[in-house]
Design a protein around this motif. Sequence first.
Motif, PDB file in Angstrom:
ATOM      1  N   LEU B  14       0.828  -1.201   0.000  1.00  0.00           N
ATOM      2  CA  LEU B  14       0.000   0.000   0.000  1.00  0.00           C
ATOM      3  C   LEU B  14       0.861   1.250   0.000  1.00  0.00           C
ATOM      4  CD1 LEU B  14      -3.165   0.045   0.172  1.00  0.00           C
ATOM      5  CD2 LEU B  14      -2.841   0.916   2.513  1.00  0.00           C
ATOM      6  N   GLY B  15       1.848   1.263   0.884  1.00  0.00           N
ATOM      7  CA  GLY B  15       2.723   2.432   1.018  1.00  0.00           C
ATOM      8  C   GLY B  15       3.468   2.719  -0.268  1.00  0.00           C
ATOM      9  N   LEU B  16       4.153   1.657  -0.797  1.00  0.00           N
ATOM     10  CA  LEU B  16       4.933   1.838  -2.020  1.00  0.00           C
ATOM     11  C   LEU B  16       4.023   2.221  -3.181  1.00  0.00           C
ATOM     12  CD1 LEU B  16       7.769  -0.842  -1.978  1.00  0.00           C
ATOM     13  CD2 LEU B  16       7.925   1.628  -1.702  1.00  0.00           C
ATOM     14  N   GLY B  17       2.810   1.594  -3.213  1.00  0.00           N
ATOM     15  CA  GLY B  17       1.837   1.914  -4.262  1.00  0.00           C
ATOM     16  C   GLY B  17       1.431   3.375  -4.192  1.00  0.00           C
ATOM     17  N   GLY B  18       1.157   3.855  -2.934  1.00  0.00           N
ATOM     18  CA  GLY B  18       0.756   5.242  -2.729  1.00  0.00           C
ATOM     19  C   GLY B  18       1.835   6.201  -3.195  1.00  0.00           C
ATOM     20  N   VAL B  19       3.079   5.925  -2.771  1.00  0.00           N
ATOM     21  CA  VAL B  19       4.205   6.784  -3.147  1.00  0.00           C
ATOM     22  C   VAL B  19       4.389   6.772  -4.665  1.00  0.00           C
ATOM     23  CG1 VAL B  19       6.704   7.061  -2.973  1.00  0.00           C
ATOM     24  CG2 VAL B  19       5.393   6.574  -0.934  1.00  0.00           C
ATOM     25  N   GLY B  20       4.269   5.540  -5.236  1.00  0.00           N
ATOM     26  CA  GLY B  20       4.419   5.394  -6.694  1.00  0.00           C
ATOM     27  C   GLY B  20       3.358   6.217  -7.431  1.00  0.00           C
ATOM     28  N   LEU B  21       2.129   6.139  -6.894  1.00  0.00           N
ATOM     29  CA  LEU B  21       1.028   6.859  -7.542  1.00  0.00           C
ATOM     30  C   LEU B  21       1.286   8.359  -7.490  1.00  0.00           C
ATOM     31  CD1 LEU B  21      -1.772   6.153  -8.825  1.00  0.00           C
ATOM     32  CD2 LEU B  21      -2.766   6.840  -6.617  1.00  0.00           C
ATOM     33  N   LEU B  22       1.679   8.854  -6.303  1.00  0.00           N
ATOM     34  CA  LEU B  22       1.984  10.276  -6.127  1.00  0.00           C
ATOM     35  C   LEU B  22       3.084  10.705  -7.087  1.00  0.00           C
ATOM     36  CD1 LEU B  22       1.927  11.057  -2.271  1.00  0.00           C
ATOM     37  CD2 LEU B  22       0.633  12.218  -4.088  1.00  0.00           C
ATOM     38  N   GLY B  23       4.109   9.876  -7.178  1.00  0.00           N
ATOM     39  CA  GLY B  23       5.247  10.185  -8.054  1.00  0.00           C
ATOM     40  C   GLY B  23       4.825  10.241  -9.519  1.00  0.00           C
TER      41      GLY B  23
END
Lengths: 243, 439
Positions: B14-23
């Motif tokens: 979830l965290g990495l996905g969230g950061v990836g999405l933001l990026g």
Amino acid sequence: MDNTDLAQHISRQYDQELEDVRNRVLAMGGLVEDQIQKAIEALINSDSELGESVVLEDYKVNEMEVSIDEECSRILALRHPTASDLRLVVAIIKTITDLERIGDEAEKIGFLATRLASRPQISNRYRDIKHLGRHVGRMVHDALNTFARLDADEAFNVAKQDEEVDKDYESIMRQLITVMMEDPRTIRQVLDVMWVARSLERIGDHAKNICEYVIYLVHGKDVRHTKLREHDSLAEAEEHLKD
Amino acid sequence: MNTTWKTTLFQLILGLGGVGLLGWLSGYLFPALFLGALSLVFWHLFNLYRLDRWLTRPKRSNPPDAVGIWGQTFYKIHRLQIKNRKRKRRFAQLLREFRKSTTAMPDGTIILNEQNQIEWFNRAAADLLGLVGARDTGQRIDNLIRNPKFISYLESSDFEEALELKSPFHEDIQISVQIIRYGRRDQRLLLVKDVTRLANLERTRRDFVANASHELRTPLTVIGGYLDTMAADDDFPEEWKQPVTQMQQQSRNMTAIVSGLLELSRLESLKTAAPRQVVDLGPLIDGIRSEVMAAFPGKAQIQVKLETSAKLLGHESELHSIFENLITNAVKYSEDGGLVKVRWYLDSNGARLSVSDNGIGIPSEDIPRLTERFYRVDVGRSRETGGTGLGLAITKHALGRHGGTLEIESEVGSGSTFTCHFPEDRVQKPTHRAHLRAV
């Protein structure tokens, strides 16, 4: 153990060698103690057989001296010991010489006991000799104990007992002289008893020497030929040495 | 996979996905992912650091607070610690109790390691041997008990029997020491007992027997002397002849018993081994043979077979009494016309002298007690044949003084064999030349 840190060596085998040779010195000491005791017993009980066995067993002490001596030379040559190890080896070489001399004195007493056994005992039945013998035997025993425990303070106390032995010896001498003056026919055997007392006194001296080697081994200070009697404790005597 | 791990995995994705999405939305996909991963690594490192700090802290303390997988790890370690601490306390308690009980034991106990160093000892051992707590732990036991007998006992691996010696601490205390092996690392338990009282009792008994026998000898000599005179007197009333002869015989018996007891107590009190005179067995046994044949005429034949010309190193008169006792017994318990064989030969560890007869034999249950003083297999018969009942006891003691042992084999009805074993150092083997001459 803690004093000389014999345990610090990287080489375990070397440690083992030093400990073994120390152990053999003490075994030799045990044999010598046994010889002293038997010799005195032979004298007091007029047991010529026991006296003879003391004379015959002296070779064991001599053999041990030679073999320990060889072992020490070997360690000196191969291991080049330094500091406390060197002092240990030196102390051992000196100690076994004294032990061997004690053995010789015991042999002498055994021989005299055999010779005296066939004659009637003089007046006080060797009471004083027995007392002196006990004292000297105890001194050798304690000296070896301090060597086992590397306890310099105790060694100092034991060494000081030599004065008492000397006093006892002098009083025995005076007594024996009186006996001889009273009855000149006893001179022959009283002279033998005198030699016994003399030997016991010498044993006391050798025990004192062993104590001095222990002090040297533990503290690295040579207290030979200093007047121990003037000091109450080892610390005080060492203080004096510095001046 | 338990729930914590599942949550952790879920949080990570979830965290990495969230950061990836933001990026991705802001156009910096890889830098954002990199920063996210980096902060994750830092978080883990930080927790590892806290764990390390916590574990190296000397005092016990609560674990650091943390969430997620780290919280669980901390908690588990904490629980393990508590469990271990409890177990340690229990063991320490047990050990303390055990040591307390051994300390209270009246006998000295010393634990030795494989190098004979003292690991632990109890109070009684300290009192008996003069040991002092911290100073003597780690010391080799043979550095302190230097008695040569003890050292050879320690070096031998035969600890079946206890050893008696004077305490090195106080010469009036007699101690008995015994070593017991245990454990896988060749550890040893040294038991020390104070046997001063026992040794004194034993000495008193010995002295009593010696003194009593000595005191009895003088009156017996007087009685025997008068009886001899009476028996030799021809004018003596006829009806008194028989009683006097009997009294004379009994007084001779008593004298023999008293001398036997004196001889035994002499042998017991000697501490040294027998001297080493060279004794040639040929003449010795021939002498005994003619003595015994003269004493028991017509009873049994004695056949002597010397298979070696080896000589014994020992005390001649003691050896004489050993062999005389054995040969006399053999003849005495043979039927008339029996045969007694005496054999002297070498074996692998010394030499043996055996005396065998074809007489009545000894029941096997009596054999172990045969060397006790005054022990009789058949009371009636031994009275009849005479004898003091001390012969074998003397034999055993005298043999012991020569380092030898006595072996008895017997079968009822077909005879007995008594064998003396002499150790190698008591045997002077014939040199080659002497051997040739003998042959």
